[in-house]
Design an enzyme around this catalytic site. Structure first.
Site, mmCIF file in Angstrom:
data_model
loop_
_atom_site.group_PDB
_atom_site.id
_atom_site.type_symbol
_atom_site.label_atom_id
_atom_site.label_comp_id
_atom_site.label_asym_id
_atom_site.label_seq_id
_atom_site.Cartn_x
_atom_site.Cartn_y
_atom_site.Cartn_z
ATOM 1 C CG ASP A 39 -2.091 -1.072 1.185
ATOM 2 O OD1 ASP A 39 -2.195 -1.727 0.046
ATOM 3 O OD2 ASP A 39 -2.464 -1.352 2.281
ATOM 4 C CG LEU A 85 -16.124 -27.540 -22.787
ATOM 5 C CD1 LEU A 85 -15.491 -27.440 -21.382
ATOM 6 C CD2 LEU A 85 -15.222 -28.072 -23.867
ATOM 7 C CD GLU A 115 -7.419 -26.675 -19.066
ATOM 8 O OE1 GLU A 115 -7.792 -25.281 -19.024
ATOM 9 O OE2 GLU A 115 -6.415 -26.811 -19.739
ATOM 10 C CE LYS A 117 -17.621 -27.393 -17.284
ATOM 11 N NZ LYS A 117 -17.873 -26.125 -16.846
ATOM 12 C CG ASP A 119 -19.470 -23.381 -10.902
ATOM 13 O OD1 ASP A 119 -19.633 -22.960 -11.813
ATOM 14 O OD2 ASP A 119 -20.223 -23.717 -9.940
ATOM 15 C CE1 TYR A 248 -5.969 -20.007 -10.841
ATOM 16 C CE2 TYR A 248 -8.121 -19.154 -10.171
ATOM 17 C CZ TYR A 248 -6.815 -19.688 -9.806
ATOM 18 O OH TYR A 248 -6.360 -19.650 -8.320
ATOM 19 C CE LYS A 338 -21.401 -29.611 -15.034
ATOM 20 N NZ LYS A 338 -21.647 -28.802 -16.090
ATOM 21 C CB CYS A 435 -32.328 -16.767 24.190
ATOM 22 S SG CYS A 435 -31.145 -17.984 23.846
ATOM 23 C CB CYS A 438 -30.496 -18.429 28.314
ATOM 24 S SG CYS A 438 -30.722 -16.717 27.347
ATOM 25 C CB CYS A 453 -29.829 -14.430 22.774
ATOM 26 S SG CYS A 453 -29.621 -14.611 24.453
ATOM 27 C CB CYS A 458 -27.030 -16.512 26.401
ATOM 28 S SG CYS A 458 -27.526 -17.941 25.345
#
Ligand code: IVH
Length: 692
Positions: A39, A85, A115, A117, A119, A248, A338, A435, A438, A453, A458
């Site tokens: 930075d 594909l 390689e 696949k 998502d 990628y 897949k 809750c 408790c 809560c 608690c």
């Protein structure tokens, strides 16, 4: 850095240095300097550019966020169709495909490249010679070292035309804005060229983003893919920048054709030019080798920092691509294997409430147990009341349950059709006003999605904070799971996390199923946790909104617990990724007398309160290695250290979770086990190839 003579030279040197570190961090995952140091370089450059606006170049690393809001995206034609594909869903379909390829190729000796696949979303990036076009007007400021410049990024769209999303893609730091002449030469590349690949959102960013959205009262994204798609198409590049996307690359095109004679070489060229290429790839000569890669990938799937949904197998030799051609919209020279979807339909038997360590009440669906991707799932989170309403889910409903890379299963939709028609007696869910643990008041603040809560004592909060503190990513106290924590609480042996450090053997021996040996193990684990670094202790405190990553940044920035405790909100927001809300939450935590006392007791117990400013690589993070046999050049200890320095883990035994077995001479049973489990076996030199 040599001493610069003029502001122009100084700016140029800084740009080179920043690009070098961007590449090291975002492409290679092996940072060489701390985020703070990085930075500092950027701020130095910004200062020069502010003072000398004539030196500002459009491709300066300071110009990733253009900040220009626009009305919409322009449609652009692709240089060559962006294909999809064909899929194979089982071993037979995959084998059939290789048979067809060998038949059509007229040779049995076809080489394949395998390689992951990924998502995500496919994208086409165009690079042109630097200085070729309108930018030449700012010639004086033009980057002397740049050979090519990122000109335009286009979404896949319908394959023939996509949308110009350049401004947003520029914010992705693994996408180089320029490619230096030197790197072009290394890659043997001349612009113009086109890089195609996948934009994705790493699982961690996805989880953090959803948590933030929840805090902000916004709906969650169902999966990292949708989140990435949303981020690429927002009209505000600033927002894309905050979504922490990654890119990628897997294709390198020149004049609409692959620029190399094999897929493998194209990937090497991309990598040499400075693009991110997934290191998990292999060349296979037989079907068995393809299948080994597929199996090893499937077992590594849960350990990866991003989501994949299969393996892409491509014919390695590009000349064969032309011979094989296409069917419809998909090439014959590639196939997507897949993995089985990690989703299933099941029924909600009840909706329970879980109270977390911050007191947050989470509705959890109790499900009719169902197998999803190798594990039986009987619980899935519904996140909060708004999510329950958004899904329109009722107790008794049939629902789709998905398990993603973040492992926690979630309900993604109500199913109400065919054999899964909504049954007659479903019930609505309402957040309780008391809750369930408790009886304390439950409060949902205006504008907040979550209910809490408010009882400070608690017991569920205490239980969860102990479990968090002891967990693997925090103080890593093995054996300190639900059963032990419940007993410690029931017997009044611990009232907060600091009490763990004064437990004695005598205390533990009172507990059920606790012999001398296990008691000693637990005590040794507790003692061992004292050596863990400062960031773990900070993370373990359970400060709201301070996750693992933020804890690391805080430890690195302040270097000690004392400095962190004294830091003002102004000082806190200087830390990477810490905004005003997180800063306020940290201040609030340390202002509390009870918390300060707890921290003093942890200090007395001997936990690590000062930090070491060490930069560990992340290239191998999430991967587990097993070393076996005698390696040709390195000792086991040295190899272990190299793996760990790059962020990987080394384990003594092979399991389905092992990513790679590194085998040397005389490797024995571990090698057999690896083969039988389908774990990928690599040599020392392959290991070295994966290291920075
Ligand atoms: S090759 C023929 N390689 O999968 C061109 N695609 O189902 C296909 N994908 O649209 C691209 N990882 O978004 C290729 N390693 C990889 C991939 C990959 C993910 C996606 C890509 C494509 C879709 C096709």
């Amino acid at each position: 850095m040599t001493k610069p003579h003029s502001p122009a030279q100084h700016a140029e040197l800084l740009r080179d240095e920043i690009r070098h570190h961007e590449h090291a961090y975002f492409v290679l995952d092996t940072p060489e300097i701390t985020d703070a140091e990085f930075d500092k370089l950027v701020n130095e450059l910004k200062a020069i550019e502010r003072e000398h606006p004539e030196l500002l170049t459009p491709d300066s690393p300071t110009q990733r966020v253009g900040g220009k809001a626009r009305e919409g995206f322009v449609k652009v034609a692709h240089s060559a169709q962006m294909l999809s594909l064909d899929n194979a869903y089982n071993i037979e379909e995959l084998r059939d495909w290789t048979r067809r390829v060998t038949e059509l190729a007229g040779s049995r000796e076809v080489e394949y490249e395998c390689e992951y696949k990924l998502d995500g979303l496919s994208m086409a990036l165009h690079y042109v010679p630097a200085g070729a076009d309108g930018h030449a007007a700012t010639n004086a400021a033009l980057d002397a070292g740049a050979g090519a410049r990122f000109e335009r990024g286009i979404t896949r769209g319908d394959g023939a035309t996509g949308e110009d999303v350049t401004a947003n893609l520029r914010t992705i730091r693994s996408i180089p804005l320029t490619v230096s002449r030197e790197n072009l030469a290394k890659a043997g590349l001349t612009p113009p060229f086109e890089v195609r690949g996948e934009v994705l959102m790493p699982t961690k960013s996805f989880v953090a983003m959803n948590e933030q959205r929840e805090e902000d009262g916004m709906a969650r994204f169902a999966n990292p893919r949708n989140a990435a798609a949303g981020a690429v198409r927002v009209l505000e590049p600033n927002v894309t920048a905050q979504r922490k996307l990654d890119f990628y690359s897997y294709f390198l095109l020149q004049e609409g054709r692959m620029a190399r004679s094999t897929q493998w070489e194209a990937l090497d060229a991309l990598s040499a030019a400075g693009f991110k290429v997934n290191p998990h790839r292999t060349v296979a000569k037989t079907f068995e080798e393809i299948w080994n890669f597929v199996s090893a990938t499937e077992s590594a799937r849960d350990t990866l920092p991003y989501e994949i949904d299969g393996v892409v197998v491509k014919v390695n030799g590009i000349p064969l691509w032309q011979r094989l051609g296409f069917t419809g919209k998909a090439p014959r020279w590639a196939i997507a294997y897949k993995f089985a979807a990690r989703a299933a339909v099941t029924q909600i038997e009840d909706i329970l409430i879980q109270v977390g360590r911050t007191g947050k009440l989470t509705p959890v669906a109790a499900l009719k147990p169902v197998a999803i991707g190798g594990t039986t799932v009987s619980r899935a989170t519904l996140h909060n009341q708004d999510e329950v309403e958004r899904l329109g889910v009722r107790i008794g409903d049939w629902v789709m349950v998905e398990r993603g890379g973040d492992v926690i299963p979630k309900v993604t939709k109500v199913v109400d059709e065919g054999e899964h028609k909504r049954p007659p007696h479903t019930r609505a869910f309402h957040m309780p006003t008391q809750c369930p643990e408790c009886g304390g008041h439950v409060v949902r603040t205006e504008g907040e999605v979550n209910s809490f809560c408010v009882n400070v004592n608690c017991p569920a909060k205490l239980r969860e904070s102990l479990l968090h503190f002891a967990s693997r990513h925090v103080m890593n106290i093995e054996g300190m799971g639900d059963a032990l924590v419940d007993q410690l609480l029931a017997r009044g042996l611990v009232h907060d996390v600091a009490d763990l450090y004064s437990l004695t053997e005598k205390d533990l021996l009172q507990l059920e199923r606790m012999g001398k040996k296990s008691a000693d193990n637990v005590l040794r684990e507790i003692d061992g946790s004292k050596k863990l670094p400062l960031e773990r202790v900070i993370f373990g405190l359970g400060i709201r909104m301070v996750g693992e990553r933020t804890a690391e940044f805080l430890a690195e920035h302040f270097g000690s617990m004392d400095k962190l405790m004294e830091a003002s909100e102004d000082e806190l927001v200087e830390v990477n990724e810490v905004g005003p809300r997180i800063a306020a939450s940290i201040r609030e935590f340390f202002a509390e007398e009870k918390n300060r006392k707890l921290i003093e007791r942890l200090r007395e117990a001997g936990l690590t309160f000062t930090g070491e400013r060490k930069v560990r690589g992340t290239r191998l993070s999430g991967m587990t290695f097993v070393l076996t046999g005698t390696l040709p050049t390195y000792s086991r200890d040295d190899a272990k250290k190299m793996i760990e320095d790059a962020g990987g883990k080394v384990s003594g035994s092979v399991s389905k979770k092992t990513s790679y077995v590194v085998a040397g001479e005389d490797a024995g049973s571990k090698l057999d086990k690896a083969t039988s489990l389908g774990v990928k076996v690599i040599s020392e030199s392959e290991l070295l190839g994966m290291l920075p």
